[in-house]
Design a protein around this motif. Sequence first.
Motif, PDB file in Angstrom:
ATOM      1  N   ASP A  58       1.078  -1.140   0.098  1.00 21.25           N
ATOM      2  CA  ASP A  58       0.025   0.033  -0.193  1.00 21.25           C
ATOM      3  C   ASP A  58       1.010   1.171   0.023  1.00 21.25           C
ATOM      4  O   ASP A  58       0.260   2.360  -0.259  1.00 21.25           O
ATOM      5  N   PHE A  95     -10.576   1.383   1.365  1.00 23.58           N
ATOM      6  CA  PHE A  95     -10.652   0.560   2.767  1.00 23.58           C
ATOM      7  C   PHE A  95     -10.216   1.556   3.873  1.00 23.58           C
ATOM      8  O   PHE A  95     -10.543   1.417   5.078  1.00 23.58           O
ATOM      9  N   HIS A 182      -7.172  -0.448  -5.754  1.00 23.76           N
ATOM     10  CA  HIS A 182      -7.337  -1.496  -5.025  1.00 23.76           C
ATOM     11  C   HIS A 182      -8.510  -2.270  -4.831  1.00 23.76           C
ATOM     12  O   HIS A 182      -9.258  -2.307  -3.838  1.00 23.76           O
TER      13      HIS A 182
END
Length: 308
Positions: A58, A95, A182
Motif C-alpha cells: 500500500d 478501505f 485497490h
Amino acid sequence: MFDRNLVINFHAVEDPVWMEKILLFLDRNYKLISIEELDEWFKGKAKLTNSCLLTFDDGHRTFFSNVFPLLTKYRIPACLFVSPDIITKQENFWFRKVQYYFSPDFVKHLQSQNGFSIEKNSLYECRNKMKSLKYVEISEILRTYEDKFHPALMEYENITQEQLKEIHKSGLVNIGAHTINHPILANESYETSKTEIVESIEKLNELLNYQSFSFAYPNGIPELDFGSREQAFLKMMGIRYAFSTRNMFLSKDIDKYSIPRTGLVDETIGKAKLKLVLGPAWDFFKNIGKVGETEISIRQNIVQQRKG
Ligand SMILES: [Zn+2]
C-alpha cells in the motif's frame, strides 16, 4: 526451528519500536533476502534455507517514516507494493476511508445503500461485506456518504512521489504495482480488471523510469480476490512474481503468480514466532470456534445471498 523459507507481509506500521524489534528478531532467525535472491532460487541458481523476504503493501506514509530508516540502518532488503495514482493524485485508499468514516451513521448508510445486514456493527464486518462489491459501487457508497454527512476531511496518509523515488533510488527496496484503485479484482469485469492491472504497472514504470517485475494482488486471497484471468494480464505485462496473502511456506513448485505470504500486523514477538513456525496451521487454530465470522465465510455468505 526456522527451517523453512517464507515471505512476510506488512501494511501500515504505526510503531517504529515494534518494527525494530520484529526486524531484529527476523534478522537473528532468518537470512533476510531480496526478491533478486528469490529469483535466483526459483531459477535453480542459488540455494535457500531458512530465508525470508519482507514485503510491505500500500505505501502508507509510515513505511517512509518508520520502516525505511530501519531497513537502511540494518541493510535489510524488502519489497514495496504501491498504487501509482494514489500517490500522484494524493488520494486515500477506499478501505482506509471506510475505517476513517466508520460510525453508526456509516453503518446505517451502508445498510440503506446496499441492503446489507450488518449484525455486528463492526468495521471488520463492514469492510468485508464491501469487499463483495465492484469498485464503482464502493466509491458510490463513499461519495453519497460524504454528500450526506459531510465528514471532516481525511488527511492524505500515503507516501509522496518524492519519497517513493528516494526509496527506489536506495536500491534496497524493490517496488511493484498494486492496481490503480485497490479493487477486489475478481469482482470486476474483464476490462476493468485488465485496466486496473495494466495501467498500474505502466504508470509505476513511467514514474520510476524502470521496468517493474513484481505485483501484489489487493487483499490477495486466491480465487476469492483474483484468479487465472488476472495472472494472464500480469504475464502479458512482463511481471514475473505476484504475491497473494495465502499463509503458506515457500516451495519451488509453487505458482510464481500466487506466491504465499504470512501477514504480520502488531503481534508480540512471541505470537509472531508462533505464527511463523506454525505457518498454515496457525490459521486453523486461529479460526477454531469462529464459524461464520472469518473474512472468507462473511464474504462467501454474501455471494450465496446474492445468488439466492
Ligand atoms: Zn493493499
